[in-house]
Design a protein around this motif. Structure first.
Motif, PDB file in Angstrom:
ATOM      1  N   UNK A   1       0.834  -1.207   0.000  1.00 48.58           N
ATOM      2  CA  UNK A   1       0.000   0.000   0.000  1.00 48.58           C
ATOM      3  C   UNK A   1       0.868   1.256   0.000  1.00 48.58           C
ATOM      4  N   UNK A   2       1.917   1.273   0.826  1.00 49.48           N
ATOM      5  CA  UNK A   2       2.834   2.422   0.841  1.00 49.48           C
ATOM      6  C   UNK A   2       3.424   2.656  -0.550  1.00 49.48           C
ATOM      7  N   UNK A   3       3.844   1.566  -1.202  1.00 49.98           N
ATOM      8  CA  UNK A   3       4.451   1.671  -2.527  1.00 49.98           C
ATOM      9  C   UNK A   3       3.450   2.217  -3.541  1.00 49.98           C
ATOM     10  N   UNK A   4       2.228   1.718  -3.488  1.00 52.10           N
ATOM     11  CA  UNK A   4       1.168   2.187  -4.388  1.00 52.10           C
ATOM     12  C   UNK A   4       0.894   3.681  -4.183  1.00 52.10           C
ATOM     13  N   UNK A   5       0.742   4.093  -2.936  1.00 60.81           N
ATOM     14  CA  UNK A   5       0.424   5.503  -2.687  1.00 60.81           C
ATOM     15  C   UNK A   5       1.602   6.417  -3.050  1.00 60.81           C
ATOM     16  N   UNK A   6       2.820   5.937  -2.858  1.00 55.45           N
ATOM     17  CA  UNK A   6       3.975   6.743  -3.281  1.00 55.45           C
ATOM     18  C   UNK A   6       3.993   6.910  -4.793  1.00 55.45           C
ATOM     19  N   UNK A   7       3.595   5.863  -5.490  1.00 56.14           N
ATOM     20  CA  UNK A   7       3.485   5.954  -6.952  1.00 56.14           C
ATOM     21  C   UNK A   7       2.446   6.978  -7.377  1.00 56.14           C
ATOM     22  N   UNK A   8       1.355   7.045  -6.634  1.00 58.19           N
ATOM     23  CA  UNK A   8       0.314   8.038  -6.929  1.00 58.19           C
ATOM     24  C   UNK A   8       0.854   9.448  -6.696  1.00 58.19           C
ATOM     25  N   UNK A   9       1.567   9.646  -5.575  1.00 56.26           N
ATOM     26  CA  UNK A   9       2.166  10.960  -5.312  1.00 56.26           C
ATOM     27  C   UNK A   9       3.200  11.316  -6.370  1.00 56.26           C
ATOM     28  N   UNK A  10       3.947  10.326  -6.826  1.00 55.02           N
ATOM     29  CA  UNK A  10       4.923  10.549  -7.894  1.00 55.02           C
ATOM     30  C   UNK A  10       4.215  11.009  -9.166  1.00 55.02           C
ATOM     31  N   UNK A  11       3.153  10.323  -9.537  1.00 53.30           N
ATOM     32  CA  UNK A  11       2.392  10.709 -10.734  1.00 53.30           C
ATOM     33  C   UNK A  11       1.845  12.130 -10.591  1.00 53.30           C
ATOM     34  N   UNK A  12       1.334  12.448  -9.419  1.00 54.37           N
ATOM     35  CA  UNK A  12       0.811  13.794  -9.162  1.00 54.37           C
ATOM     36  C   UNK A  12       1.924  14.837  -9.288  1.00 54.37           C
TER      37      UNK A  12
ATOM     38  N   UNK B   1      10.475   1.716  -0.882  1.00 53.36           N
ATOM     39  CA  UNK B   1       9.388   0.834  -0.473  1.00 53.36           C
ATOM     40  C   UNK B   1       9.321  -0.407  -1.357  1.00 53.36           C
ATOM     41  N   UNK B   2       9.619  -0.251  -2.621  1.00 57.53           N
ATOM     42  CA  UNK B   2       9.654  -1.415  -3.514  1.00 57.53           C
ATOM     43  C   UNK B   2      10.775  -2.368  -3.111  1.00 57.53           C
TER      44      UNK B   2
END
Length: 85
Positions: free
Chosen positions: A44-55, A75-76
């Motif tokens: 979940x941390x990795x997924x949300x960091x990816x979302x913040x990266x995209x943003x 996190x990955x």
């Protein structure tokens, strides 16, 4: 373009903050200790960091991009360590 003090602070913080993951990485990869480490949580941390990266990329916000890249990567590494241990 000259960066303000706040922007410089946030850029430094974007680099320094993900370093907090290093003890977890060491514990998993070098001490082979995964006790109490939740794969679901780190995924979940990795997924949300990816979302913040995209943003950050969409907004062209360098501190968010740097932070997102570093958090996603660190996190990955934890997730990969949990999967192979």
């Amino acid at each position: 373009m000259k960066m303000s003090y706040v922007e410089k602070f946030m850029f430094a913080f974007a680099i320094i903050e993900p370093l907090a993951t290093i003890p977890q990485i060491i514990g998993i990869w070098f001490r082979h200790n995964t006790a109490g480490v939740s794969l679901a949580t780190w995924l979940f941390y990795t997924l949300t960091s990816g979302i913040w990266l995209a943003y950050g990329i969409i907004k062209k916000d360098k501190p968010l991009i740097v932070s997102g890249l570093l958090w996603s990567t660190s996190q990955a590494i934890v997730v990969l360590g949990l999967l192979v241990r």
